[in-house]
Design a protein around this motif. Structure first.
Motif, PDB file in Angstrom:
ATOM      1  N   TYR A   1      20.058  18.623  -9.294  1.00 43.33           N
ATOM      2  CA  TYR A   1      19.548  18.182  -8.007  1.00 43.33           C
ATOM      3  C   TYR A   1      20.147  16.812  -7.695  1.00 43.33           C
ATOM      4  O   TYR A   1      20.637  16.106  -8.576  1.00 43.33           O
ATOM      5  CB  TYR A   1      18.021  18.107  -7.993  1.00 43.33           C
ATOM      6  CG  TYR A   1      17.428  17.115  -8.961  1.00 43.33           C
ATOM      7  CD1 TYR A   1      17.212  15.786  -8.589  1.00 43.33           C
ATOM      8  CD2 TYR A   1      17.101  17.507 -10.262  1.00 43.33           C
ATOM      9  CE1 TYR A   1      16.674  14.878  -9.472  1.00 43.33           C
ATOM     10  CE2 TYR A   1      16.565  16.602 -11.147  1.00 43.33           C
ATOM     11  CZ  TYR A   1      16.356  15.289 -10.760  1.00 43.33           C
ATOM     12  OH  TYR A   1      15.832  14.395 -11.637  1.00 43.33           O
ATOM     13  N   THR A   2      20.114  16.443  -6.418  1.00 43.50           N
ATOM     14  CA  THR A   2      20.658  15.179  -5.926  1.00 43.50           C
ATOM     15  C   THR A   2      19.598  14.467  -5.114  1.00 43.50           C
ATOM     16  O   THR A   2      18.937  15.077  -4.268  1.00 43.50           O
ATOM     17  CB  THR A   2      21.908  15.427  -5.053  1.00 43.50           C
ATOM     18  OG1 THR A   2      22.884  16.135  -5.818  1.00 43.50           O
ATOM     19  CG2 THR A   2      22.503  14.111  -4.585  1.00 43.50           C
TER      20      THR A   2
ATOM     21  N   SER B   1      26.624  14.923  -4.032  1.00 40.57           N
ATOM     22  CA  SER B   1      26.308  15.898  -5.086  1.00 40.57           C
ATOM     23  C   SER B   1      27.504  16.229  -5.968  1.00 40.57           C
ATOM     24  O   SER B   1      27.346  16.924  -6.970  1.00 40.57           O
ATOM     25  CB  SER B   1      25.781  17.185  -4.454  1.00 40.57           C
ATOM     26  OG  SER B   1      26.810  17.830  -3.687  1.00 40.57           O
TER      27      SER B   1
END
Length: 338
Positions: A36-37, A62
């Motif tokens: 995840y970012t 990302s």
């Protein structure tokens, strides 16, 4: 008349809590342990950025370190054309989320480094605030050893033309030199301010050389010694930043080793024209340059060109060709009869 059947209300999705609002979006958030970012609302809800620019920014943040983010690579990845992607990148540059810097790499080549800022306003305020030391940021890419990166450049992407897949020898890092070896007594020099500014600005050349204020003060005497010995600013920067090992464990110790081991000797005084006991050489004779009229002459044809005075030609080439074309043909004399 047939009886009207009431329409049954739609059932809520199982496992999802019903929202308190009657319309609009209801967030269904599931916990993610990886992949995840983190994106700030200042970017996701930016009023001046287009949806294309926001999507490009999220995609670039990302990506791992070293991923290409040029227009061609992004156009191959997304259905948008190059024009829309280029416009979105310019939007991100305008608002500080992207920064493209032309830097000199090893071997004299120039590379374009793209710095992606996840929070440009916070980075700018930290850089301008005095007495705040940059906190190290660990790269999200899977590496064997984490390299400290300043928060001003959370994502650095190097786009080098023709350098992909090439085997580049990686220099070894010399043993770190204790910073106390560079410390000296307080001194005053005309080069002190210039040396301090050079050390503080090294992060513009390579983000790995982001030094603290204490490190700058310790290394300043060593840089001043280079300037006192006649070294130029470009020579000092090249001596400190050329062939940097990867990973760089101790930037301050590495610079201290370079400055101490590579210190050039002082420049010798300019030698006089004559040594003691030798005859004085004759003074050079001053020659008066010729005037313009003495070096050139006008063409004697119908043009306004000039010819060198030293040459034998009196007519330029075009005038000679024009005269040859307009000259009358000689009369043909019949051959005598036999």
């Amino acid at each position: 008349m047939a009886a009207t059947k009431p329409i049954a209300a739609p059932r809520p999705t199982p496992g999802v809590r019903r929202g308190a609002t009657h319309s609009g979006v209801t967030h269904v958030r599931a916990y993610q342990s990886s992949h995840y970012t983190i994106v700030g609302n200042h970017l996701a809800q930016h009023r001046a950025l287009s949806l294309t620019a926001i999507g490009l920014a999220v995609h670039i943040l990302s990506l791992p370190q070293g991923a290409p983010v040029d227009i061609r690579s992004l156009a191959d990845r997304f259905p948008e054309g190059r024009d829309r992607i280029a416009f979105g990148l310019r939007e991100l540059e305008t608002h500080g989320y992207l920064e493209r810097v032309r830097e000199r790499a090893d071997g004299g080549r120039f590379v374009t480094r793209t710095y992606a800022h996840n929070a440009p306003a916070l980075t700018r305020s930290r850089a301008e605030a005095p007495g705040i030391r940059d906190e190290p940021v660990v790269s999200v890419a899977p590496v064997t050893r984490a390299v400290p990166v300043a928060p001003a450049v959370p994502l650095a992407v190097a786009e080098v033309a023709g350098a992909e897949g090439a085997d580049v020898p990686v220099p070894e890092e010399p043993p770190p030199v204790p910073l106390e070896a560079c410390e000296q007594e307080p001194f005053s020099s005309e080069h002190r301010d210039k040396a301090s500014a050079l050390l503080a600005g090294l992060r513009r050349t390579d983000y790995r050389f982001t030094l603290s204020r204490k490190d700058v003060e310790r290394l300043t005497p060593a840089v001043v010694a280079w300037f006192d010995n006649g070294a130029s600013r470009a020579a000092v920067i090249h001596a400190m930043t050329a062939d940097v090992p990867v990973p760089l464990k101790s930037p301050a110790g590495f610079l201290a080793h370079r400055l101490r081991e590579g210190l050039p000797p002082p420049l010798p005084p300019l030698s006089p024209f004559t040594a003691p006991g030798e005859d004085t050489p004759p003074a050079p004779v001053a020659t008066t340059p010729k005037l313009w009229g003495e070096r050139w002459k006008d063409c004697e044809g119908d043009c306004t060109r000039v010819l060198p005075t030293a040459g034998p030609e009196r007519v330029c080439r075009d005038c000679r060709a024009r005269r040859a074309a307009t000259a009358p043909m000689p009369a043909l004399v019949p051959a005598p009869a036999v």
